[in-house]
Design an enzyme around this catalytic site. Structure first.
Site, PDB file in Angstrom:
ATOM      1  N   GLU A   1      -2.070   2.940  -0.675  1.00  0.00           N
ATOM      2  CA  GLU A   1      -2.593   1.572  -0.791  1.00  0.00           C
ATOM      3  C   GLU A   1      -1.484   0.527  -0.947  1.00  0.00           C
ATOM      4  OE1 GLU A   1      -5.934  -0.888  -3.340  1.00  0.00           O
ATOM      5  OE2 GLU A   1      -5.366   1.103  -3.996  1.00  0.00           O
ATOM      6  N   ASP A   2      -0.424   0.863  -1.687  1.00  0.00           N
ATOM      7  CA  ASP A   2       0.576  -0.154  -2.051  1.00  0.00           C
ATOM      8  C   ASP A   2       1.896  -0.071  -1.295  1.00  0.00           C
ATOM      9  OD1 ASP A   2      -1.247  -1.119  -3.822  1.00  0.00           O
ATOM     10  OD2 ASP A   2      -0.370  -0.194  -5.596  1.00  0.00           O
TER      11      ASP A   2
END
Length: 395
Positions: free
Chosen positions: A94-95
């Site tokens: 996600e990051d």
């Protein structure tokens, strides 16, 4: 040089703070996981630290400190190596720019599927609060059906986020705290993971109602001294009665946690003084027969309250929880809540369905309490066909 120090020495550029967190994690893992599996976990740490390089939390700490804290929570629950690796990597997809396919290549399909499951839970967006609550709940339940470890990582993730909420603006604190009390703590409760439920509730309470939390905490602190004396006295009396009957076991006097006191005050419209003076005792013995013998002994020591006995050993709760519950009239009429259970039941009471995934657990297909919990989860797949998320939550 010990094993943890040797592994740390191999990791480039590890700051003292990060070394401390990682050392603690490795030492916890050493108590139940083999060395080659710990090496895979430190490989995941190195991979995660590199992926999150340059990223910081709002508090200013390097971002990798968060996944390591999540992994620590799960290691304390003795979860399997794949779950620990997934916890360290849970924010990578996600990051950062790293896709799931790379995780699959480096750490295997099982870890990649767990990380993907957690990432999907993080991507939920809604138009209103009712929909958000219902849809979050639905997605988590469906993630659990596929692999319950996804939700265990998510709960540990939320616990660490809650414990570092000070750095957030007040409005965000309240929103996250409300979501924790309405969605995450009830799921931890439903899965029977008591220590997570209690921690999430108390942190949620602290940030949603800071003034009420502070007032309650102060009031409890004042009454703690006398409470401790009463708990000690009653525990000793039960212990002596057990020894006379040659029953071996442990008696734990327990303090009620803040949120359960607050809820009782709010629901039953009671004053603090009426709620605080409820004393809880947990008695852990070797086998089921002894549980029932002991019930007779405590009923002989203190008069039981009518209608307050529950036999969750003969009829367990759906999440696998088993225990005998009784409420007694203690000294000066004080209510005493007593739970009597075996050591195995105590493990399930604290770890819930997480006990099913504990590393080197007994045959995972036949363990009674865990099987019941998984039966409950399998029914969710049918329920989720009911239409809207709100209807699913209602079901």
């Amino acid at each position: 040089m010990d094993y943890a120090a040797a592994l740390l020495a191999k990791l480039p550029g590890t700051s003292p703070r990060r070394s401390k967190d990682l050392r603690r994690l490795i030492e916890t893992l050493e108590s139940y996981i083999q060395d080659d599996q710990i090496e895979q976990i430190t490989k995941a740490y190195e991979f995660g630290a590199h992926a999150h390089a340059g990223q910081t939390r709002i508090s200013g700490e390097p971002y990798i400190s968060h996944p390591v804290a999540v992994a620590q929570s799960l290691a304390e629950m003795h979860l399997d190596p794949q779950t620990i690796v997934a916890a360290i990597l849970h924010d990578v997809v996600e990051d950062t720019d790293i896709p799931v396919s790379v995780l699959k290549e480096e750490f295997g399909e099982e870890v990649a599927a767990l990380v993907d499951g957690v990432s999907k839970l993080d991507q939920m967006h809604f138009t209103n609060r009712a929909e958000a609550q219902a849809e979050s709940f639905r997605k988590m339940m469906l993630a659990m059906i596929e692999d319950i470890r996804v939700i265990l990582v998510k709960l540990a993730d939320r616990l660490h986020n809650m414990s570092t909420l000070d750095a957030m603006p007040r409005e965000k604190q309240a929103r996250i705290a409300r979501e924790t009390l309405e969605i995450y703590a009830p799921i931890a409760n439903r899965l029977g993971i008591n220590h997570l439920k209690v921690a999430l509730e108390d942190l949620g309470f602290r940030y949603l109602y800071p003034f009420r939390y502070a007032v309650l905490k102060r009031a409890l602190k004042r009454s703690k001294g006398s409470q401790r004396q009463i708990v000690k006295k009653i525990s000793e009396r039960i212990q002596i009665a057990m020894e006379e009957e040659k029953i071996f076991g442990e008696v734990h006097g327990r303090e009620k946690h803040l949120y359960s006191i607050y809820k009782k005050m709010a629901e039953k419209k009671r004053l603090l003084s009426d709620v605080v003076d409820v004393y809880g005792f947990r008695i852990v013995v070797d086998d089921v027969n002894t549980c029932y013998r002991l019930l007779g002994i405590v009923h002989g020591l203190y008069k039981p309250m009518p209608g307050r006995f529950k036999d969750y050993i003969a009829i367990p709760r759906i999440n696998g929880y088993q225990s005998l519950h009784t409420t007694l009239f203690g000294p000066k009429g004080l209510p005493l809540e007593v739970q009597i259970r075996t050591k195995d039941m105590d493990t399930v009471a604290e770890a819930g369905v997480a006990a099913h995934w504990q590393y080197k657990a007994i045959d995972k297909t036949t363990a009674g309490p865990q099987r019941r919990a998984r039966d409950w989860l399998s029914h969710l797949d049918e329920i989720q066909q009911t239409g809207t998320s709100e209807e699913f939550l209602e079901s």
